[in-house]
Scaffold this motif. Structure first.
Motif, short mmCIF file in Angstrom:
data_model
loop_
_atom_site.label_atom_id
_atom_site.label_comp_id
_atom_site.label_asym_id
_atom_site.label_seq_id
_atom_site.Cartn_x
_atom_site.Cartn_y
_atom_site.Cartn_z
N PRO A 146 0.85 -1.37 -0.06
CA PRO A 146 -0.09 0.21 -0.07
C PRO A 146 0.87 1.14 -0.07
O PRO A 146 2.12 1.23 0.28
CB PRO A 146 -0.95 -0.10 1.39
N ALA A 147 0.48 2.38 -0.57
CA ALA A 147 1.24 3.56 -0.54
C ALA A 147 2.00 3.98 0.84
O ALA A 147 3.03 4.48 0.73
CB ALA A 147 0.26 4.81 -1.17
N GLY A 176 -2.34 -2.32 -5.26
CA GLY A 176 -0.95 -2.13 -4.61
C GLY A 176 -0.24 -1.09 -5.21
O GLY A 176 -0.28 -0.79 -6.56
N GLN A 177 0.74 -0.58 -4.84
CA GLN A 177 1.65 0.71 -5.17
C GLN A 177 2.96 -0.05 -5.54
O GLN A 177 3.43 -1.09 -4.59
CB GLN A 177 1.89 1.75 -4.32
N PHE A 178 3.58 -0.08 -6.81
CA PHE A 178 4.70 -0.72 -7.01
C PHE A 178 6.01 0.37 -7.05
O PHE A 178 5.84 1.34 -7.74
CB PHE A 178 4.72 -1.38 -8.53
N LEU A 179 6.92 -0.02 -6.34
CA LEU A 179 8.37 0.82 -6.23
C LEU A 179 9.24 -0.07 -7.00
O LEU A 179 9.59 -1.21 -6.69
CB LEU A 179 8.72 1.12 -4.87
N ALA A 180 9.75 0.56 -8.27
CA ALA A 180 10.98 -0.06 -8.97
C ALA A 180 12.65 0.32 -8.73
O ALA A 180 12.34 1.91 -8.80
CB ALA A 180 10.65 -0.08 -10.47
N LEU A 181 13.23 -0.13 -8.21
CA LEU A 181 14.55 0.33 -7.83
C LEU A 181 15.59 -0.34 -8.76
O LEU A 181 15.74 -1.73 -9.00
CB LEU A 181 14.85 -0.08 -6.40
#
Length: 218
Positions: A146-147, A176-181
């Motif tokens: 989640p954010a 959901g929120q996706f964070l790409a690193l």
């Protein structure tokens, strides 16, 4: 994507346009956020046999030979820090390796979203137990939550990784929120520039067409 339609196919008119450009002597390429394994068929359908840039410029690969001409992978110290931090965070983690995507049991319901990057997707009981965390072909790490959890995770990671890691955040269709690193040293702009240089061209000789926020990096 820019070339693919909603159903994941290519329009015949676009294929014919790409082939016509190449017959006229214009070099056509792809610079994408997808992995090479999810890009190769698109390149081949468009008649592209030369270089393409994938994972937002972190890899440049020759389509015909599948040889990697440039690879910018997450270093051992970066991966070690992520491996130490992420298990205690309320997130589902995913490894983007050069050859495919690896995710844990806790993100199995996101598989259809991961298949937008490539169909070479592998599920594991515990993604943190994979020896790949100490490997040399990790293009990126993705987390879903989640954010508010993503915001908290950013704050925890950035003092250590802020200069080394670039990030892109967006909602997944599966929730959901996706964070790409990934490496902060490459993006779609550097990917296009590397391809242009390989053909003896400058960026002023190029035209790019895109449809999303990562295309601003051109």
């Amino acid at each position: 994507g820019t070339a693919l339609r909603r159903d994941g196919t290519l329009a015949r008119a676009d294929v014919e346009a790409a082939l016509a450009l190449q017959r006229a002597g214009v070099i056509v390429t792809i610079v994408t956020g997808r992995l090479f394994s999810g890009t190769r068929w698109v390149a081949e359908a468009l008649g592209i046999r030369g270089l393409v840039a994938v994972m937002n410029g972190c890899e440049v690969v020759e389509v015909e030979s599948q040889r990697v001409q440039h690879g910018r992978y997450l270093g051992g110290d970066t991966l070690a820090h992520l491996r130490a931090t992420l298990p205690s965070a309320p997130v589902a983690s995913t490894l983007f390796r050069s050859g495919g995507i690896h995710h844990g049991h806790d993100s199995r319901h996101h598989r259809s979203a991961y298949e937008l990057w490539t169909t070479d997707v592998h599920a594991h009981d515990d993604v943190y137990a994979l020896p790949a965390w100490s490997g040399d072909d990790i293009l990126g790490v993705g987390v879903v939550a989640p954010a508010p959890a993503i915001t908290h995770l950013r704050a925890a990671l950035w003092p250590e990784l802020g200069e080394r890691v670039g990030a892109m955040e967006f909602p997944l269709s599966t929730g959901g929120q996706f964070l790409a690193l990934h490496s902060s040293e490459d993006d779609k702009g550097t990917g296009l520039e590397r391809i242009a240089q390989a053909y003896g061209l400058a960026l002023d000789d190029c035209v790019a067409v895109g449809d999303w926020i990562n295309d601003y990096q051109f």
